[in-house]
Design a protein around this motif. Structure first.
Motif, PDB file in Angstrom:
ATOM      1  N   LEU A   1     -66.103  25.508 -60.065  1.00  0.00           N
ATOM      2  CA  LEU A   1     -65.640  24.441 -59.173  1.00  0.00           C
ATOM      3  C   LEU A   1     -65.827  23.072 -59.817  1.00  0.00           C
ATOM      4  O   LEU A   1     -66.745  22.864 -60.597  1.00  0.00           O
ATOM      5  CB  LEU A   1     -66.423  24.497 -57.858  1.00  0.00           C
ATOM      6  CG  LEU A   1     -66.190  25.736 -57.000  1.00  0.00           C
ATOM      7  CD1 LEU A   1     -67.293  25.853 -55.956  1.00  0.00           C
ATOM      8  CD2 LEU A   1     -64.836  25.679 -56.315  1.00  0.00           C
TER       9      LEU A   1
ATOM     10  N   TRP B   1     -70.997  23.361 -43.754  1.00  0.00           N
ATOM     11  CA  TRP B   1     -69.788  24.185 -43.584  1.00  0.00           C
ATOM     12  C   TRP B   1     -68.527  23.336 -43.736  1.00  0.00           C
ATOM     13  O   TRP B   1     -67.564  23.744 -44.388  1.00  0.00           O
ATOM     14  CB  TRP B   1     -69.811  24.872 -42.230  1.00  0.00           C
ATOM     15  CG  TRP B   1     -68.622  25.772 -42.009  1.00  0.00           C
ATOM     16  CD1 TRP B   1     -67.575  25.597 -41.148  1.00  0.00           C
ATOM     17  CD2 TRP B   1     -68.353  27.005 -42.694  1.00  0.00           C
ATOM     18  NE1 TRP B   1     -66.682  26.623 -41.246  1.00  0.00           N
ATOM     19  CE2 TRP B   1     -67.129  27.517 -42.189  1.00  0.00           C
ATOM     20  CE3 TRP B   1     -69.029  27.723 -43.683  1.00  0.00           C
ATOM     21  CZ2 TRP B   1     -66.574  28.711 -42.636  1.00  0.00           C
ATOM     22  CZ3 TRP B   1     -68.468  28.913 -44.131  1.00  0.00           C
ATOM     23  CH2 TRP B   1     -67.268  29.392 -43.612  1.00  0.00           C
ATOM     24  N   THR B   2     -68.545  22.127 -43.169  1.00  0.00           N
ATOM     25  CA  THR B   2     -67.381  21.235 -43.247  1.00  0.00           C
ATOM     26  C   THR B   2     -67.052  20.879 -44.692  1.00  0.00           C
ATOM     27  O   THR B   2     -65.883  20.886 -45.099  1.00  0.00           O
ATOM     28  CB  THR B   2     -67.640  19.942 -42.449  1.00  0.00           C
ATOM     29  OG1 THR B   2     -67.939  20.281 -41.093  1.00  0.00           O
ATOM     30  CG2 THR B   2     -66.427  19.021 -42.474  1.00  0.00           C
TER      31      THR B   2
ATOM     32  N   LYS C   1     -66.972  24.728 -47.207  1.00  0.00           N
ATOM     33  CA  LYS C   1     -66.272  25.975 -46.845  1.00  0.00           C
ATOM     34  C   LYS C   1     -65.123  26.296 -47.797  1.00  0.00           C
ATOM     35  O   LYS C   1     -64.788  27.465 -48.018  1.00  0.00           O
ATOM     36  CB  LYS C   1     -65.789  25.930 -45.398  1.00  0.00           C
ATOM     37  CG  LYS C   1     -64.750  24.875 -45.084  1.00  0.00           C
ATOM     38  CD  LYS C   1     -64.399  24.896 -43.606  1.00  0.00           C
ATOM     39  CE  LYS C   1     -63.415  23.764 -43.261  1.00  0.00           C
ATOM     40  NZ  LYS C   1     -63.128  23.744 -41.809  1.00  0.00           N
ATOM     41  N   LYS C   2     -64.494  25.261 -48.375  1.00  0.00           N
ATOM     42  CA  LYS C   2     -63.396  25.486 -49.325  1.00  0.00           C
ATOM     43  C   LYS C   2     -63.922  25.786 -50.731  1.00  0.00           C
ATOM     44  O   LYS C   2     -63.132  26.005 -51.652  1.00  0.00           O
ATOM     45  CB  LYS C   2     -62.473  24.273 -49.361  1.00  0.00           C
ATOM     46  CG  LYS C   2     -61.713  24.052 -48.052  1.00  0.00           C
ATOM     47  CD  LYS C   2     -60.804  22.839 -48.130  1.00  0.00           C
ATOM     48  CE  LYS C   2     -60.068  22.624 -46.809  1.00  0.00           C
ATOM     49  NZ  LYS C   2     -59.224  21.397 -46.837  1.00  0.00           N
ATOM     50  N   ARG C   3     -65.243  25.751 -50.878  1.00  0.00           N
ATOM     51  CA  ARG C   3     -65.870  26.004 -52.177  1.00  0.00           C
ATOM     52  C   ARG C   3     -66.648  27.327 -52.149  1.00  0.00           C
ATOM     53  O   ARG C   3     -67.600  27.515 -52.902  1.00  0.00           O
ATOM     54  CB  ARG C   3     -66.814  24.847 -52.535  1.00  0.00           C
ATOM     55  CG  ARG C   3     -66.108  23.494 -52.599  1.00  0.00           C
ATOM     56  CD  ARG C   3     -67.108  22.339 -52.644  1.00  0.00           C
ATOM     57  NE  ARG C   3     -67.933  22.340 -53.842  1.00  0.00           N
ATOM     58  CZ  ARG C   3     -67.566  21.856 -55.027  1.00  0.00           C
ATOM     59  NH1 ARG C   3     -66.367  21.321 -55.179  1.00  0.00           N
ATOM     60  NH2 ARG C   3     -68.391  21.887 -56.054  1.00  0.00           N
ATOM     61  N   GLU C   4     -66.214  28.231 -51.278  1.00  0.00           N
ATOM     62  CA  GLU C   4     -66.911  29.511 -51.139  1.00  0.00           C
ATOM     63  C   GLU C   4     -66.839  30.313 -52.431  1.00  0.00           C
ATOM     64  O   GLU C   4     -65.806  30.321 -53.116  1.00  0.00           O
ATOM     65  CB  GLU C   4     -66.286  30.318 -49.980  1.00  0.00           C
ATOM     66  CG  GLU C   4     -66.979  31.630 -49.688  1.00  0.00           C
ATOM     67  CD  GLU C   4     -68.434  31.444 -49.274  1.00  0.00           C
ATOM     68  OE1 GLU C   4     -69.291  31.304 -50.186  1.00  0.00           O
ATOM     69  OE2 GLU C   4     -68.714  31.431 -48.077  1.00  0.00           O
TER      70      GLU C   4
END
Length: 522
Positions: free
Chosen positions: A9, A191-192, A195-198
């Protein structure tokens, strides 16, 4: 199943990185705070729930043992559910169990909820580190870890003070309820932003037999240590049975873990000299550190007349020097031999405990606080160099397993150390009480003088004798505490040769190692 491809990432930018750091640090702060906030509240919790303060130490040991058992599972769980999802679930479950801890109507329920709280807290520390490191570019990794490390060092300072104030001014349950708003906010922000970096997930086999054996032997040994005193140790069939279960469980656990393809704990790491010497030194030293950290406020509140707030104020300075010096130690660790730094830490710990072993019942606030302030120096030079030794020379793919196993040893050592210190304190107090009582007789001028003084104050014979017995109790427990402090000081010095068996590689010291060390500082 094949391993999913994973593209590293990109670091977070601007406000997202700032809020992500705050959320991860807040969750870590809450976790570390809960390992120390209950220390000064034990007498109040025990009194409210109708058990002895010594039985109240289960509130600390149940959290520590469950936390240690959960640590080796973090790698498997994060690959099964993803790092972000697991971290968020862990924080939310921590909030739930904190709420249930505060609502506990009896000691049995509180211990069960504390064990649950410790278990769900297991993945929080390593995952907070992982997510934080992925948020910063490599050039800023050291700064990220320094920010995170400060959180783990401030929490132990705040814990006793906050716990003492809450216990004296409201219901002890609030030492757990304060986690609720912090945890909910931290989970929402995490989470906000993340969450897109799971991380990718995959199905992995879990070592169910190894995990079961781990729970059995660690649990049996901890229960044996906690209940041994009240059951008269090995004169009790229950204690003997627990000891045999722990011993047999450990033997089977070692045999299974050394042969299983996917062990829950990679015991083969113990073949590495740096790893086993550092881990042994860390576990024993941390057991001494935690045992004395719990014993001191118990003695102050039970026998020196201190309130929870006053005891908390006395315990808080342990973090002051640690906060100031830890970043300096972490930044310059490569310039020095970590064995020498660890030796310095052990010598300072020994000095601190030697000073405490000379306390008497007339010791004032400043006299008792001085060793606590000095102890912060030892903390700063203890965790970071020892972790550098432990992780030095270990292949990168083995670092998570090595960090998990050393953390497991440290936390279990802390729980065992707490139980052992309290047991020895009680046993030595009984011996000192018997010896001092022999001096209280009708032929003693001091006894007659004391009885006359109490009589002049309007006390009857029984009241006067009761008062003398209370004074003997106070002296006996003070002498017993001195014995524990002195014995601990000697053991710290005896640990120094173990550290010098290691052959650390200077280049192994890095930001992540320093962060792992800071994680241990609670």
């Amino acid at each position: 199943m094949s391993t999913p491809t994973y593209t590293p990432l990109q670091p977070l930018q601007g406000s997202a990185r700032m809020w992500g750091t705050i959320a991860l640090s807040a969750a870590t702060f809450m976790n570390v705070l809960d390992s120390s906030i209950a220390n000064v509240s034990l007498p109040s919790i025990a009194g409210d729930l109708g058990v002895s303060p010594n039985q109240g130490t289960w509130v600390i040991t149940s959290f520590g043992v469950a936390n240690a058992i959960a640590l080796p599972l973090t790698g498997w769980l994060s690959q099964r559910f993803g790092q972000v999802r697991l971290f968020t679930m862990s924080v939310l479950l921590f909030v739930l169990t904190s709420w249930l801890c505060g609502l506990s109507p009896n000691m049995e329920t509180l211990i069960a909820m504390r064990a649950a709280q410790g278990f769900v807290a297991g993945p929080m520390m390593p995952l907070a580190q992982a997510l934080l490191l992925s948020s910063y570019p490599p050039a800023l990794a050291g700064m990220a870890m320094a920010l995170w490390a400060m959180t783990t060092l401030v929490a132990p300072v705040m814990g006793p003070v906050l716990g003492g104030w809450i216990t004296d001014h409201t219901h002890w349950g609030w030492i757990f309820y304060i986690n609720i708003p912090v945890g909910l906010i931290a989970a929402f922000i995490t989470w906000t932003i993340f969450k897109k970096r799971e991380t990718p997930t995959r199905q992995l086999p879990i070592d169910k037999v190894g995990l079961t054996l781990l729970v059995i032997w660690v649990g049996a040994l901890q229960i044996m240590l906690d209940k041994g005193k009240e059951l008269d140790w090995f004169h009790s069939g229950e204690v003997i049975a627990l000891g045999l279960v722990a011993l047999i469980g450990l033997a089977f656990f070692i045999a299974w873990e050394l042969t299983d393809a996917h062990p829950v704990v990679d015991l083969k790491l113990l073949k590495l000299r740096n790893f086993w010497t550092g881990t042994v030194a860390m576990a024993v030293a941390y057991s001494l550190f935690m045992g004395n950290l719990v014993l001191l406020p118990l003695w102050l509140q039970q026998f020196m007349g201190y309130t929870s707030t006053q005891a908390g104020m006395l315990m808080a300075p342990v973090g002051l020097f640690a906060i100031i010096l830890s970043p300096l130690v972490g930044k310059n660790i490569q310039k020095f031999d970590p064995r020498a730094l660890t030796t310095f830490a052990f010598v300072v710990f020994s000095l601190v405990l030697y000073l405490r072993s000379n306390f008497n019942t007339q010791a004032d606030f400043g006299t008792i606080m001085l060793p606590t302030v000095i102890q912060g120096v030892a903390v700063a030079f203890f965790f970071i160099p020892l972790t550098t030794i432990i992780l030095g020379g270990i292949p990168p793919e083995k670092i998570p397993s090595a960090s998990g196993l050393s953390s497991f040893a440290r936390i279990v050592g802390g729980s065992f150390g707490t139980s052992i210190a309290i047991t020895i304190w009680q046993d030595r107090a009984a011996i000192h009480h018997a010896q001092l009582s022999e001096l209280v007789n009708i032929g003693s001028s001091a006894t007659n003088s004391a009885l006359a003084g109490f009589g002049a104050a309007g006390m009857g014979t029984e009241q006067a004798l009761s008062q003398i017995n209370r004074m003997v109790d106070q002296q006996a427990y003070m002498l017993a505490a001195n014995d524990v402090f002195y014995g601990s000081a000697i053991i710290f010095l005896l640990l120094i040769p173990c550290v010098w068996l290691a052959r650390p590689k200077r280049a192994a010291a890095g930001g992540a190692g320093a962060a792992d060390a800071a994680a241990g500082a609670h």
